[in-house]
Structures are given as C-alpha cells and as structure tokens.
Design an enzyme around this catalytic site. Structure first.
Site, short mmCIF file in Angstrom:
data_model
loop_
_atom_site.label_atom_id
_atom_site.label_comp_id
_atom_site.label_asym_id
_atom_site.label_seq_id
_atom_site.Cartn_x
_atom_site.Cartn_y
_atom_site.Cartn_z
N TYR A 57 -1.46 0.25 10.35
CA TYR A 57 -1.72 -0.43 9.07
C TYR A 57 -0.51 -0.29 8.15
O TYR A 57 0.00 -1.28 7.61
CB TYR A 57 -2.96 0.17 8.40
N SER B 18 0.83 -1.20 0.00
CA SER B 18 0.00 0.00 0.00
C SER B 18 0.87 1.25 0.00
O SER B 18 1.98 1.26 0.55
CB SER B 18 -0.85 -0.02 1.27
N LYS C 101 2.15 -3.33 6.82
CA LYS C 101 2.49 -3.64 5.42
C LYS C 101 4.00 -3.53 5.21
O LYS C 101 4.61 -4.33 4.51
CB LYS C 101 1.75 -2.68 4.48
N1 UFG Z 1 -13.37 10.60 2.04
C1 UFG Z 1 -14.44 11.44 2.25
N2 UFG Z 1 -15.64 10.87 2.56
C2 UFG Z 1 -15.82 9.52 2.68
C3 UFG Z 1 -14.70 8.69 2.47
C4 UFG Z 1 -13.49 9.26 2.15
O1 UFG Z 1 -14.34 12.66 2.16
O2 UFG Z 1 -16.94 9.08 2.97
C5 UFG Z 1 -12.07 11.19 1.66
C6 UFG Z 1 -10.94 10.85 2.60
O3 UFG Z 1 -10.88 11.75 3.65
C7 UFG Z 1 -9.74 10.92 1.64
C8 UFG Z 1 -10.31 10.47 0.29
O4 UFG Z 1 -11.72 10.66 0.41
O5 UFG Z 1 -9.32 12.23 1.53
C9 UFG Z 1 -10.02 9.03 -0.03
O6 UFG Z 1 -10.38 8.24 1.09
P1 UFG Z 1 -10.49 6.66 1.03
O7 UFG Z 1 -10.94 6.22 2.39
O8 UFG Z 1 -11.29 6.24 -0.14
O9 UFG Z 1 -9.00 6.20 0.74
P2 UFG Z 1 -7.64 6.56 1.53
O10 UFG Z 1 -6.93 7.55 0.65
O11 UFG Z 1 -7.87 6.92 2.93
O12 UFG Z 1 -6.97 5.14 1.57
C10 UFG Z 1 -5.98 4.77 0.71
C11 UFG Z 1 -5.93 3.25 0.66
C12 UFG Z 1 -5.38 2.69 1.95
C13 UFG Z 1 -4.11 3.38 2.33
C14 UFG Z 1 -4.32 4.89 2.43
C15 UFG Z 1 -3.03 5.60 2.76
O13 UFG Z 1 -7.22 2.72 0.44
O14 UFG Z 1 -5.11 1.31 1.77
O15 UFG Z 1 -4.77 5.35 1.16
O16 UFG Z 1 -3.29 6.92 3.18
F1 UFG Z 1 -3.71 2.96 3.54
#
Ligand code: UFG
Length: 330
Positions: free
Chosen positions: A149, A125, A153
């Site tokens: 997490y 990741s 990894k």
């Molecule tokens: N977000 C929202 N509303 C939601 C869900 C997400 O605004 O309901 C935002 C989050 O704050 C973030 C973006 O959308 O800014 C993306 O969020 P996700 O949860 O879809 O994905 P992440 O970027 O948090 O997660 C990804 C990978 C993980 C990894 C992480 C590292 O899925 O495996 O990046 O930061 F760990």
C-alpha cells in the site's frame, strides 16, 4: 456536445468522491462555490454519499469512461481520492494495489493531459514513510514504505512528480496521517466494509455493546499502546481547498503532511469514547497487528506555513462526530 459547466464556477473532478474522505470533500467544495463532479466505481464508495453534484460511475482502469467524463464536463482541476487503502490487504493482494493505485493514477494523469487539465490534488499517506526514523515526521523524512500500500502511494507520487516536471502539471500530494471523524451535520461519515480503523471500531463496539480489540499493549509508548495522529476529516478538506488555491499561485510539485501534530494512544482514544458512552466499550488486548509502527505523528509545519492550514478539530471532536454518525446510521 456542449460541455456541462456553470459560467464562473470552477468544476472539480473528484475521483473517489463517493468514499469517506471524497464525499466530505464534495460537500466542502460545494460550500466553497465549486462544482464537484464525482468519478467513482462504487466498489467501496456509496451512491448515497454523492449529494453535491453529478456521479459518473466509472473505473480509473477504464480510460474510455474516464475520457467521457472529461469530455462531458469542463473540468478545471482534479482531486484524486480513489484508491485501495487497507494495509493488510495490500500485503495479501499486492497486484490489486499496484493496479488500482498506480495504473489507475497513470490513467488519470493521461486523461488529464489529453483534456488539458493542469491541477491535481492527490491523496497520499503517511504510509510512504515506513517506520519512522524520528518523530514528528516531516516531509524531509526518507520514504521507505514497508507495505505494498505504501509503495503504491509512493509510486503514484513519483509518477505525478515526473508529470509535473515534464508536462506542466501542478500537483499537491497530501500525506494523511489518521483521518477520523465525520461531517458536523451528520450527513455523511465513515462507512467502510470491512472496517479496520480504530475510532469507528471503538464507536461501533460502544454502540452495540460488544468488545473492541486492542492490538498490543507492549509498545515503547507511555501506556504501551500505539500512538497515532488523528486528523479530523473536515480539517483534511480545508487543507485540500487551500492546496488547490496554492497551485494557482505556486505551480509545480508540492508535498504536505496532514496531521494534527499531536499523538494519541489507542488507550487515550478508548478513554475519550468511554467518557461519552458511560464507560463503554469493553476492550480486550490481543496480539500486535503486523506492520504497526509504535508512533506516527506528523510534523505539519509546511502545511501550516505554506498553505496557512490550521487543523482546528480535536480528538474529542473526532470521537463525537463519529458517535453521531454511527449512532444515526444504526
Ligand atoms: N487498532 C486497534 N484496534 C482496532 C483497530 C486499530 O487496536 O480495532 C490500533 C492499530 O493497531 C493502530 C491504531 O489502532 O495502532 C490505529 O489503527 P488504524 O487502523 O485506525 O490506522 P493505521 O494507523 O493503521 O492506518 C493509518 C492510515 C493508513 C496508513 C497507515 C500507515 O489509515 O492509510 O496509517 O501506518 F497506511
């Protein structure tokens, strides 16, 4: 006991093959003439997503069942997707993340050694990098995870790398940015419970007429919302197939970022969905989510040049395929 295998067909053990990315991988493997065998404890995966080969219900923390899977099938290579992957949960419950993601991987490595299986493609990741010191992030970027997490990894990667050096294992660690989208035929898709990811949350809100939350609009980005690199799950699967081929011609330890190389803000993802859903869903800006870096975009030159990987599917295709899948599953 005669091992179950088909002459000339490579059998790939897909750990976590009942999950989101793992199930798409099984379909891609079967299409490419491989025989996938799924190993999954069904804690977050779904039995109904296993359609392209046998399912062994087992846990990576259970070495006896793992050994039985290797004894039953003539495994040529392993793809390892089985892991816990909710960042916030890892902060609250690090024990289960280190146990499942690190000890589970060690058990798998030892089972592979005993069975004489020498090829592994590992799901890693972008979380291994932590807060980006520069963007786009290439594989030379320092690894300074900021969550259990990410550390789990990174620890698993470090064990795999050591096994490659000491025990003639060949492995590719694929560092995903934001996996998104669903199978083009609508057969499988993203089915997390609880769902934390942006695109399925936006799509679910659009389809149900509810509101999606935007976690912060005061980031140092063009529209104030976080920028991420969304990569279609089928593009990820293409990269895994190429990585597996690569291990035969280039043994040893490899690391590749898997992202499209382009960033999209939360606001842009919302707009892409609204363009398809008559302006839905409504959105409410709420407080920032802890631990979200402002911008995460992949430098993907290594995968492009060494694997000849070409991420081909756009953000619109991520949203469209997610809409098809969630619309159908309703
Ligand atoms: N977000 C929202 N509303 C939601 C869900 C997400 O605004 O309901 C935002 C989050 O704050 C973030 C973006 O959308 O800014 C993306 O969020 P996700 O949860 O879809 O994905 P992440 O970027 O948090 O997660 C990804 C990978 C993980 C990894 C992480 C590292 O899925 O495996 O990046 O930061 F760990």
């Amino acid at each position: 006991m005669t091992k179950a295998s088909t002459a000339g067909t490579k059998t790939v053990l897909v750990c976590g093959g009942a999950g989101y990315i793992g199930s798409h991988m099984c379909k891609a493997l079967a299409r490419r003439g491989y025989a996938p065998v799924v190993y999954d404890n069904l804690s977050t995966g779904h039995g109904h997503a296993v359609k392209w080969g046998p399912l062994v219900v087992g846990d990576l923390l259970d070495p006896a069942t793992l050994a039985l899977a290797f004894a039953t099938y003539r495994i040529d290579a392993v793809m390892h997707f089985a892991a816990r992957s909710i960042v916030s949960e890892s902060v609250r419950d690090p024990a289960s993340y280190y146990r499942d993601n690190v000890v589970g991987t060690l058990n798998l490595l030892d089972a592979m050694r005993r069975a004489g299986v020498h090829q592994l493609v590992f799901s890693s990741s972008a979380a291994v990098y932590g807060c980006p010191a520069y963007t786009p992030i290439d594989e030379a970027h320092p690894c300074q995870p900021i969550t259990p997490y990410g550390w789990s990894k990174r620890a698993a990667e470090s064990a795999i790398e050591a096994y490659c050096k000491a025990y003639a294992l060949s492995a590719a660690s694929l560092r995903y940015f934001n996996a998104a989208g669903a199978d083009a035929d609508g057969e499988i898709g993203e089915e997390h419970d609880p769902e934390t990811h942006l695109i399925p949350n936006i799509v679910a809100a659009a389809l149900s007429g509810s509101e999606v939350r935007i976690f912060g609009d005061d980031y140092p980005t063009p529209d104030g919302t976080c920028v991420r690199d969304y990569v279609h799950v089928e593009d990820l699967c293409d990269a895994h197939l190429l990585a597996l081929d690569h291990l035969s011609s280039a043994p040893g330890w490899h690391v590749f970022n898997l992202g499209s190389g382009s960033g999209h803000s939360v606001g842009e993802v919302l707009a892409a969905c609204r363009a398809r859903c008559n302006g839905a869903p409504d959105a409410a800006v709420v407080a920032r989510r802890e631990g979200d870096p402002a911008i995460l975009v992949a430098g993907n030159a290594a995968a492009r040049t060494q694997l000849r990987w070409e991420p081909r599917r756009s953000l619109t295709e991520c949203v469209d395929s997610a809409l098809r899948w969630h619309g159908r599953a309703q």
